[in-house]
Design an enzyme around this catalytic site. Sequence first.
Site, PDB file in Angstrom:
ATOM      1  N   ASP A 258       0.838  -1.216   0.000  1.00 16.51           N
ATOM      2  CA  ASP A 258       0.000   0.000   0.000  1.00 16.51           C
ATOM      3  C   ASP A 258       0.864   1.254   0.000  1.00 16.51           C
ATOM      4  O   ASP A 258       0.337   2.358  -0.180  1.00 16.51           O
ATOM      5  CB  ASP A 258      -0.947   0.014   1.214  1.00 16.51           C
ATOM      6  CG  ASP A 258      -0.216  -0.158   2.534  1.00 16.51           C
ATOM      7  OD1 ASP A 258       0.527  -1.146   2.671  1.00 16.51           O
ATOM      8  OD2 ASP A 258      -0.369   0.696   3.415  1.00 16.51           O
ATOM      9  N   ASN A 259       2.168   1.098   0.171  1.00 18.37           N
ATOM     10  CA  ASN A 259       3.069   2.254   0.102  1.00 18.37           C
ATOM     11  C   ASN A 259       3.968   2.164  -1.127  1.00 18.37           C
ATOM     12  O   ASN A 259       5.028   2.785  -1.167  1.00 18.37           O
ATOM     13  CB  ASN A 259       3.923   2.331   1.372  1.00 18.37           C
ATOM     14  CG  ASN A 259       3.080   2.621   2.600  1.00 18.37           C
ATOM     15  OD1 ASN A 259       2.002   3.204   2.497  1.00 18.37           O
ATOM     16  ND2 ASN A 259       3.549   2.212   3.757  1.00 18.37           N
TER      17      ASN A 259
HETATM   18  P1  AMP Z   1       0.542   3.861   6.784  1.00 21.58           P
HETATM   19  O1  AMP Z   1       1.206   2.962   7.771  1.00 21.58           O
HETATM   20  O2  AMP Z   1       0.635   5.325   7.125  1.00 21.58           O
HETATM   21  O3  AMP Z   1       0.874   3.575   5.371  1.00 21.58           O
HETATM   22  O4  AMP Z   1      -1.024   3.564   6.951  1.00 21.58           O
HETATM   23  C1  AMP Z   1      -1.591   2.305   6.812  1.00 21.58           C
HETATM   24  C2  AMP Z   1      -3.095   2.413   6.922  1.00 21.58           C
HETATM   25  O5  AMP Z   1      -3.483   2.909   8.196  1.00 21.58           O
HETATM   26  C3  AMP Z   1      -3.746   3.348   5.919  1.00 21.58           C
HETATM   27  O6  AMP Z   1      -4.971   2.787   5.569  1.00 21.58           O
HETATM   28  C4  AMP Z   1      -3.922   4.612   6.695  1.00 21.58           C
HETATM   29  O7  AMP Z   1      -4.927   5.432   6.170  1.00 21.58           O
HETATM   30  C5  AMP Z   1      -4.293   4.076   8.068  1.00 21.58           C
HETATM   31  N1  AMP Z   1      -3.984   5.024   9.141  1.00 21.58           N
HETATM   32  C6  AMP Z   1      -2.759   5.355   9.591  1.00 21.58           C
HETATM   33  N2  AMP Z   1      -2.857   6.255  10.604  1.00 21.58           N
HETATM   34  C7  AMP Z   1      -4.165   6.502  10.785  1.00 21.58           C
HETATM   35  C8  AMP Z   1      -4.914   7.338  11.682  1.00 21.58           C
HETATM   36  N3  AMP Z   1      -4.314   8.116  12.588  1.00 21.58           N
HETATM   37  N4  AMP Z   1      -6.247   7.323  11.566  1.00 21.58           N
HETATM   38  C9  AMP Z   1      -6.873   6.552  10.660  1.00 21.58           C
HETATM   39  N5  AMP Z   1      -6.240   5.747   9.803  1.00 21.58           N
HETATM   40  C10 AMP Z   1      -4.896   5.711   9.857  1.00 21.58           C
HETATM   41 MG    MG Z   2       0.461   4.243   3.635  1.00 23.57          MG
END
Ligand code: AMP
Ligand code: MG
Length: 499
Positions: A258-259
Amino acid sequence: MDVRRGLPDDYEMIDFDAGYARLPARFYARVAPTPVAQPTLLRVNGPLAELLGVDPDALASSEGVARLAGNRPFEGSDPIAAAYAGHQFGHFVPQLGDGRAILLGDVVGRDGVARELQLKGAGPTPFSRGGDGRAAIGPVLREYLVSEAMAALGIPTTRALAAVATGESVYREEALPGAVLARVATSHLRVGTFEYFAARRDHDAVAQLVEYALARHYPDAKDDVPALALLDRVITAQAELVARWLGVGFVHGVMNTDNCSIAGETIDYGPCAFLDAYDPKRVFSSIDRGGRYAFEQQPRLALWNLARLAEALLPLVTDDEQEAVRLATERLETFPARFEAAHAAVLRAKLGLLAPREGDLMLARALFDQLAAGRVDFTRFFRWLADAAEDDAEDARLLALFPAGSGFPAWLESWRARLRDEPTTAEMRASAMRRASPAFIPRNHRVEEMIEAAIRGDLAPFERLLEVLARPYDDQPEHDALAEPPGAEQWSYRTFCGT
Ligand code: AMP
Ligand code: MG
């Protein structure tokens, strides 16, 4: 000061085009940003605003800040949260999606390129999964700074248009000031976007994504099978991207699917960090206990992510499943050679080898063994090597980076011998090397200092780092302190996911 008081009702601060929101409703959820208590400006990126054809003063005005914080809609925007899935640390999560980012629409820049504008930390969405939809000031300024540093290094990346403080606290391990980042990407399409629909056997949606991605990012891609054309181009983009990361010592830290951007941009600056001492096994992220996303693992992980993309695309390749697998595998098998070629170009440039010779990569490998054995600072070493390329009086300083008894003096001699085959003058070589090896990177200890100061309300270190990192390849003697490696006490530096 409100420089735009009395704006006409139909004033469009940003001229939005419909982008992703033109796709069918099941690709996203329509959701507006949630207003915040007291928005204040942290920073507007003037040059990027100009590139996007947006007036930076309008963005910085109270009317602009209200929109950047989500307290007022941007006229003409069509806010959505995109659906996507993803493999996180190897495990498939069928629904992730924009849990705290809201996509406002497309902005076509003065360069003719369409980019998506997203507000990150703009409040909950249907994809928040219990998260608060918010971001703390630390991760926001970190992403702002590091993404802008990457752009200045010439490495494909999302960019930061602005950051605003919310006047609200977000609760992580402690209460922290909240902030919203206005982020720009040529698209936020990820491998996980394709996986989301593939997992639902929604082949029609995957086909629409392929068409959308090809038209947007790779309009000249040629292959009778569109899915293979896309796969092929993403393989090249990711191979080149990761080679560039390795050239500056960048560790992304969370290369989940997803990244992993379809456009081949660096995206999601969570637990990323730059190497100080060279260590191919270095991991910074506190949650990466197995070292899955260690520095030297990154090409392998990019290929792993691309294999997930290939799987999602298989049903579109041909109805004959075995044949589809064969064709996709054939494409995936080109990754190592493409990565090696891109990486070899990066390494040659860093070593000042403009005319390729057999044995160059052996020479590079021998150097990396020495750097690892001596725990030598990666950035400093290559910058000083450029100086030594011009003037061997600089050798002493370089040699002093290595412990007594190291094999580096012998390596230095073999490098000098190799340089005799080069057609360029020492001066030209050194200046080319300085364009391949920055003097300044976002040093982890400086980024941490910057964040601590910002939490106290002092943005001066952030501003200073931004200014210096805007010209990473230039010597800036007045800022030498920012080029200094950290002390040994920083060697155990850890990062935390920016959630
Ligand atoms: P990431 O680790 O930032 O790539 O995020 C992974 C997933 O977690 C994605 O779907 C983000 O939108 C969700 N996510 C991360 N932080 C938050 C947050 N504070 N509130 C809601 N969703 C989050
Ligand atoms: Mg992400």
